[in-house]
Scaffold this motif. Sequence first.
Motif, short mmCIF file in Angstrom:
data_model
loop_
_atom_site.label_atom_id
_atom_site.label_comp_id
_atom_site.label_asym_id
_atom_site.label_seq_id
_atom_site.Cartn_x
_atom_site.Cartn_y
_atom_site.Cartn_z
N THR A 58 -7.37 5.10 -17.05
CA THR A 58 -7.31 4.62 -18.43
C THR A 58 -8.73 4.59 -18.99
O THR A 58 -9.62 4.01 -18.37
CB THR A 58 -6.73 3.19 -18.48
N PRO A 59 -8.94 5.21 -20.16
CA PRO A 59 -10.29 5.19 -20.72
C PRO A 59 -10.71 3.78 -21.14
O PRO A 59 -9.88 3.01 -21.63
CB PRO A 59 -10.18 6.08 -21.97
N VAL A 60 -11.98 3.47 -20.93
CA VAL A 60 -12.56 2.23 -21.47
C VAL A 60 -13.33 2.58 -22.73
O VAL A 60 -13.06 2.07 -23.81
CB VAL A 60 -13.48 1.56 -20.44
N ILE A 61 -14.31 3.48 -22.57
CA ILE A 61 -14.98 4.06 -23.74
C ILE A 61 -15.09 5.56 -23.51
O ILE A 61 -15.09 6.03 -22.37
CB ILE A 61 -16.38 3.47 -23.99
N MET A 62 -15.17 6.30 -24.61
CA MET A 62 -15.27 7.75 -24.52
C MET A 62 -16.43 8.23 -25.37
O MET A 62 -16.53 7.87 -26.54
CB MET A 62 -13.97 8.40 -25.01
N LEU A 63 -17.27 9.04 -24.78
CA LEU A 63 -18.40 9.63 -25.51
C LEU A 63 -18.04 11.08 -25.82
O LEU A 63 -17.90 11.90 -24.92
CB LEU A 63 -19.65 9.52 -24.64
N ASP A 64 -17.87 11.36 -27.09
CA ASP A 64 -17.52 12.71 -27.52
C ASP A 64 -18.77 13.58 -27.48
O ASP A 64 -19.72 13.35 -28.22
CB ASP A 64 -16.96 12.64 -28.96
N ALA A 65 -18.78 14.57 -26.59
CA ALA A 65 -19.95 15.43 -26.46
C ALA A 65 -19.76 16.78 -27.12
O ALA A 65 -20.55 17.71 -26.92
CB ALA A 65 -20.32 15.59 -24.98
N TRP A 66 -18.69 16.92 -27.93
CA TRP A 66 -18.53 18.14 -28.73
C TRP A 66 -19.63 18.16 -29.79
O TRP A 66 -19.99 17.11 -30.33
CB TRP A 66 -17.17 18.14 -29.43
N GLU A 67 -20.09 19.35 -30.14
CA GLU A 67 -21.14 19.43 -31.17
C GLU A 67 -20.66 18.84 -32.49
O GLU A 67 -21.45 18.31 -33.27
CB GLU A 67 -21.58 20.88 -31.38
N HIS A 68 -19.36 18.90 -32.77
CA HIS A 68 -18.89 18.36 -34.06
C HIS A 68 -19.13 16.86 -34.19
O HIS A 68 -19.08 16.32 -35.27
CB HIS A 68 -17.41 18.73 -34.33
N ALA A 69 -19.40 16.19 -33.06
CA ALA A 69 -19.64 14.74 -33.09
C ALA A 69 -21.06 14.40 -33.56
O ALA A 69 -21.33 13.26 -33.91
CB ALA A 69 -19.39 14.13 -31.71
N TYR A 70 -21.96 15.40 -33.56
CA TYR A 70 -23.36 15.06 -33.89
C TYR A 70 -24.15 16.12 -34.62
O TYR A 70 -25.24 15.87 -35.09
CB TYR A 70 -24.11 14.69 -32.60
N TYR A 71 -23.60 17.33 -34.76
CA TYR A 71 -24.44 18.44 -35.22
C TYR A 71 -24.94 18.29 -36.66
O TYR A 71 -26.04 18.70 -36.99
CB TYR A 71 -23.70 19.77 -35.05
N LEU A 72 -24.13 17.68 -37.53
CA LEU A 72 -24.55 17.55 -38.93
C LEU A 72 -25.82 16.72 -39.06
O LEU A 72 -26.67 16.99 -39.90
CB LEU A 72 -23.43 16.88 -39.76
N LYS A 73 -25.97 15.70 -38.21
CA LYS A 73 -27.14 14.83 -38.28
C LYS A 73 -28.23 15.24 -37.29
O LYS A 73 -29.39 15.35 -37.64
CB LYS A 73 -26.73 13.39 -38.01
N HIS A 74 -27.81 15.46 -36.05
CA HIS A 74 -28.82 15.65 -34.99
C HIS A 74 -29.06 17.11 -34.62
O HIS A 74 -29.89 17.38 -33.77
CB HIS A 74 -28.37 14.89 -33.74
N LYS A 75 -28.30 18.02 -35.24
CA LYS A 75 -28.39 19.44 -34.88
C LYS A 75 -28.22 19.60 -33.36
O LYS A 75 -27.25 19.11 -32.83
CB LYS A 75 -29.71 20.05 -35.40
N ASN A 76 -29.15 20.24 -32.68
CA ASN A 76 -28.94 20.49 -31.25
C ASN A 76 -29.38 19.33 -30.36
O ASN A 76 -29.30 19.43 -29.14
CB ASN A 76 -29.72 21.75 -30.83
N ASP A 77 -29.82 18.22 -30.97
CA ASP A 77 -30.39 17.13 -30.18
C ASP A 77 -29.31 16.15 -29.70
O ASP A 77 -29.15 15.06 -30.24
CB ASP A 77 -31.45 16.40 -31.02
N ARG A 78 -28.60 16.57 -28.69
CA ARG A 78 -27.51 15.72 -28.16
C ARG A 78 -28.05 14.39 -27.62
O ARG A 78 -27.41 13.37 -27.72
CB ARG A 78 -26.73 16.46 -27.06
N LYS A 79 -29.26 14.45 -27.07
CA LYS A 79 -29.86 13.24 -26.50
C LYS A 79 -30.00 12.14 -27.57
O LYS A 79 -29.72 10.97 -27.31
CB LYS A 79 -31.22 13.59 -25.90
N ALA A 80 -30.44 12.53 -28.76
CA ALA A 80 -30.62 11.54 -29.84
C ALA A 80 -29.27 10.94 -30.24
O ALA A 80 -29.16 9.73 -30.51
CB ALA A 80 -31.28 12.20 -31.05
N TYR A 81 -28.23 11.77 -30.27
CA TYR A 81 -26.88 11.27 -30.57
C TYR A 81 -26.42 10.29 -29.50
O TYR A 81 -25.85 9.23 -29.80
CB TYR A 81 -25.93 12.45 -30.70
N ILE A 82 -26.66 10.62 -28.24
CA ILE A 82 -26.22 9.74 -27.15
C ILE A 82 -26.93 8.39 -27.25
O ILE A 82 -26.30 7.33 -27.12
CB ILE A 82 -26.47 10.40 -25.78
N GLU A 83 -28.23 8.43 -27.54
CA GLU A 83 -28.97 7.16 -27.69
C GLU A 83 -28.42 6.35 -28.86
O GLU A 83 -28.26 5.14 -28.76
CB GLU A 83 -30.47 7.45 -27.89
#
Length: 203
Positions: A167-192
């Motif tokens: 059962t999920p507790v929390i889910m981190l969406d790592a698809w680019e659509h979750a962050y690309y508009l703001k962070h572009k390729n910087d997934r690390k900044a989105y995760i933070e």
Amino acid sequence: MPYNTYPYEIPPLPYAYDALEPYIDTETMRYHHDKHFASYANNLNYALRTYPTLQALTLRQLLSAAAPLPRGERQIILNNAGGVYNHFFYFSHLAPAGEGNHLPSGELAGLINSAYGSYEELKRKMSALAMNVFGSGWTVLALSENRNNIGIINLKDQDTVVPSGLTPVIMLDAWEHAYYLKHKNDRKAYIEAFWNVVSYPQT
Ligand code: MN
């Protein structure tokens, strides 16, 4: 979970589109919730339109290994049902900074401390795993079936934890659509940024 039977209809966001600023931007929230999430539900409804037996199942039953999915449409049903299931958890476990439960508490905090030593260590491990998602996918903090254990796993595309009985507790969406508009390729900044707005279930 609500909204879990055919015809699938996505729940409205439980906060305003701009409520997660500056961590997750308004435009991303609009596209992610109203377009991406909604598309999974619409596509799932379309795929199930001629299968009354499948319409009678709950979303978790549909995603389980035992679901009697027609061979030709199996993957399209799983992809879209997974998209509905995963995004339901994603959006309902985010909350504006200063609201929601941004720190695990109660039994959940105990499980995290047993498994990882501290919340900081869980975040470090989960962030590192999310950086390792190649292509599109998710990083999930999930409870075991007996709810005595907690762990982190990566999922590809819209795969879910359901076939593993988790059962999920929390889910981190790592698809680019979750962050690309703001962070572009910087997934690390989105995760933070994600850690500032994640919201834990109360246990
Ligand atoms: Mn997504």
